[in-house]
Enzyme design. Structure first.
Site, PDB file in Angstrom:
ATOM      1  N   SER A  48       0.841  -1.206   0.000  1.00  8.82           N
ATOM      2  CA  SER A  48       0.000   0.000   0.000  1.00  8.82           C
ATOM      3  C   SER A  48       0.870   1.247   0.000  1.00  8.82           C
ATOM      4  O   SER A  48       0.755   2.123   0.865  1.00  8.82           O
ATOM      5  CB  SER A  48      -0.975  -0.006   1.169  1.00  8.82           C
ATOM      6  OG  SER A  48      -1.865  -1.086   1.051  1.00  8.82           O
ATOM      7  N   HIS A  49       1.771   1.289  -0.978  1.00  4.67           N
ATOM      8  CA  HIS A  49       2.651   2.436  -1.171  1.00  4.67           C
ATOM      9  C   HIS A  49       3.230   2.369  -2.581  1.00  4.67           C
ATOM     10  O   HIS A  49       3.030   1.402  -3.304  1.00  4.67           O
ATOM     11  CB  HIS A  49       3.781   2.454  -0.138  1.00  4.67           C
ATOM     12  CG  HIS A  49       4.601   1.202  -0.101  1.00  4.67           C
ATOM     13  ND1 HIS A  49       5.509   0.872  -1.088  1.00  4.67           N
ATOM     14  CD2 HIS A  49       4.654   0.194   0.787  1.00  4.67           C
ATOM     15  CE1 HIS A  49       6.091  -0.280  -0.791  1.00  4.67           C
ATOM     16  NE2 HIS A  49       5.576  -0.723   0.336  1.00  4.67           N
ATOM     17  N   ALA A  50       3.928   3.416  -2.957  1.00  2.21           N
ATOM     18  CA  ALA A  50       4.680   3.454  -4.211  1.00  2.21           C
ATOM     19  C   ALA A  50       6.121   3.798  -3.877  1.00  2.21           C
ATOM     20  O   ALA A  50       6.418   4.284  -2.777  1.00  2.21           O
ATOM     21  CB  ALA A  50       4.101   4.509  -5.159  1.00  2.21           C
ATOM     22  N   ARG A  95       1.442  -0.131  -5.107  1.00  5.08           N
ATOM     23  CA  ARG A  95       1.437  -1.588  -5.018  1.00  5.08           C
ATOM     24  C   ARG A  95       0.845  -2.040  -3.690  1.00  5.08           C
ATOM     25  O   ARG A  95       1.137  -1.463  -2.650  1.00  5.08           O
ATOM     26  CB  ARG A  95       2.846  -2.145  -5.165  1.00  5.08           C
ATOM     27  CG  ARG A  95       3.728  -1.764  -4.009  1.00  5.08           C
ATOM     28  CD  ARG A  95       5.173  -1.507  -4.261  1.00  5.08           C
ATOM     29  NE  ARG A  95       5.431  -0.635  -5.359  1.00  5.08           N
ATOM     30  CZ  ARG A  95       6.376  -0.848  -6.266  1.00  5.08           C
ATOM     31  NH1 ARG A  95       7.158  -1.859  -6.163  1.00  5.08           N
ATOM     32  NH2 ARG A  95       6.559  -0.010  -7.246  1.00  5.08           N
TER      33      ARG A  95
END
Length: 133
Positions: A48-50, A95
């Site tokens: 839950s980040h890029a 992602r």
């Protein structure tokens, strides 16, 4: 270069199969970090980040899970369930890893060393960065 599945070489043997990765062949970047995710409780998600600069290859060494990639406009789901199929994830895609099966192990090869400043952890900020606002 966008995200893509990578079918890895397989050496089949009655005693057990073997697969491998090599920089310059299956890995399109110099590997600067390797980490793995395991013992994920049922229903939990990871990621839950890029990443601003990091490219990755994600593999399900054991079990299965899904990688959800979002480009700021649309998302696509990549199920990983075979240890000889990986997923190349370029930089600046949101992602999330989800739906981990029991005893699954996710192995990630990264193009950069760990740097907290490389992470984008807020989806709105990610969306603005992707769309040049």
């Amino acid at each position: 270069m966008g995200p893509r599945s990578l079918e890895l070489p397989r050496i089949l043997d009655a005693r057990g199969n073997l697969s491998f990765l090599q920089e310059g062949n299956q890995v399109p970047f110099a590997v600067r970090r390797v980490y793995w995710i395991y013992d994920v409780p049922g229903g939990e998600v990871r990621g839950s980040h890029a990443f601003r600069n990091t490219e990755e290859i994600v593999l399900a060494l054991s079990g299965s899970f899904e990688v959800v990639l979002h480009d700021g406009e649309a998302e696509r789901v990549y199920p990983l369930k075979r240890s000889y199929v990986g997923l190349y994830v370029p930089q600046m895609l949101w992602r999330t890893l989800r739906d981990f099966s029991t005893n699954s192990v996710a192995l990630i090869l990264a193009s950069t060393p760990y740097d907290e400043n490389d992470y984008v952890r807020d989806f709105d900020e990610f969306h603005q960065l992707r769309n040049g606002r």
